[in-house]
Write an enzyme that holds these catalytic residues in place. Sequence first.
Site, mmCIF file in Angstrom:
data_model
loop_
_atom_site.group_PDB
_atom_site.id
_atom_site.type_symbol
_atom_site.label_atom_id
_atom_site.label_comp_id
_atom_site.label_asym_id
_atom_site.label_seq_id
_atom_site.Cartn_x
_atom_site.Cartn_y
_atom_site.Cartn_z
ATOM 1 N N ASN A 8 0.879 -1.162 0.000
ATOM 2 C CA ASN A 8 0.000 0.000 0.000
ATOM 3 C C ASN A 8 0.917 1.213 0.000
ATOM 4 O O ASN A 8 1.568 1.499 1.009
ATOM 5 C CB ASN A 8 -0.898 0.000 1.232
ATOM 6 C CG ASN A 8 -1.783 1.231 1.314
ATOM 7 O OD1 ASN A 8 -1.597 2.207 0.591
ATOM 8 N ND2 ASN A 8 -2.753 1.185 2.209
ATOM 9 N N ASN A 10 0.440 4.210 0.364
ATOM 10 C CA ASN A 10 0.076 5.242 1.338
ATOM 11 C C ASN A 10 0.530 4.898 2.755
ATOM 12 O O ASN A 10 0.359 5.710 3.662
ATOM 13 C CB ASN A 10 -1.441 5.469 1.333
ATOM 14 C CG ASN A 10 -1.918 5.996 0.005
ATOM 15 O OD1 ASN A 10 -1.267 6.838 -0.601
ATOM 16 N ND2 ASN A 10 -3.038 5.484 -0.461
ATOM 17 N N CYS A 11 1.094 3.718 2.942
ATOM 18 C CA CYS A 11 1.502 3.246 4.259
ATOM 19 C C CYS A 11 3.012 3.405 4.423
ATOM 20 O O CYS A 11 3.786 2.883 3.624
ATOM 21 C CB CYS A 11 1.111 1.775 4.413
ATOM 22 S SG CYS A 11 1.770 0.974 5.885
ATOM 23 N N GLY A 12 3.426 4.107 5.463
ATOM 24 C CA GLY A 12 4.849 4.320 5.715
ATOM 25 C C GLY A 12 5.609 3.029 5.930
ATOM 26 O O GLY A 12 6.719 2.862 5.404
ATOM 27 N N ARG A 15 6.085 1.352 2.559
ATOM 28 C CA ARG A 15 7.120 2.042 1.773
ATOM 29 C C ARG A 15 8.519 1.718 2.299
ATOM 30 O O ARG A 15 9.447 1.488 1.519
ATOM 31 C CB ARG A 15 6.889 3.565 1.785
ATOM 32 C CG ARG A 15 5.691 4.015 0.980
ATOM 33 C CD ARG A 15 5.649 5.529 0.806
ATOM 34 N NE ARG A 15 5.785 6.275 2.042
ATOM 35 C CZ ARG A 15 4.769 6.658 2.815
ATOM 36 N NH1 ARG A 15 3.529 6.361 2.469
ATOM 37 N NH2 ARG A 15 4.988 7.360 3.912
#
Length: 115
Positions: A8, A10-12, A15
């Site tokens: 995802n 948008n997920c730190g 990433r």
Amino acid sequence: MSITIFHNPNCGTSRNVLQMIRDTGVEPEVVEYLKTGWTADQLTGLFAAAGLTPREAMRTRGDLAEGLGLLNEGTSDATILSAMVEHPVLVERPFVRTPRGTVLARPKETVLEVL
């Protein structure tokens, strides 16, 4: 080495795990599951490979899991799995699959077990 990350962007944590994989010199297959969705068979296989139940792999942050009644003790794995197929965001992230195994990389350092 073939590596797949169910990601995802948008997920730190997701990433960070993706970067940890890339830092090994391998470009993984990146599956943005919020776009592609899941099938029950995919999730069942992924969870089995990671040694997790649907309840253990469920994302409980936010209101969705609670709103659907999935946090109740009596909620079956089949019900949770069905909700995950309908609402892909309910799957905790990121999952990483390599020839050395499959993990839910949370905390992110867990990915080192399979790299």
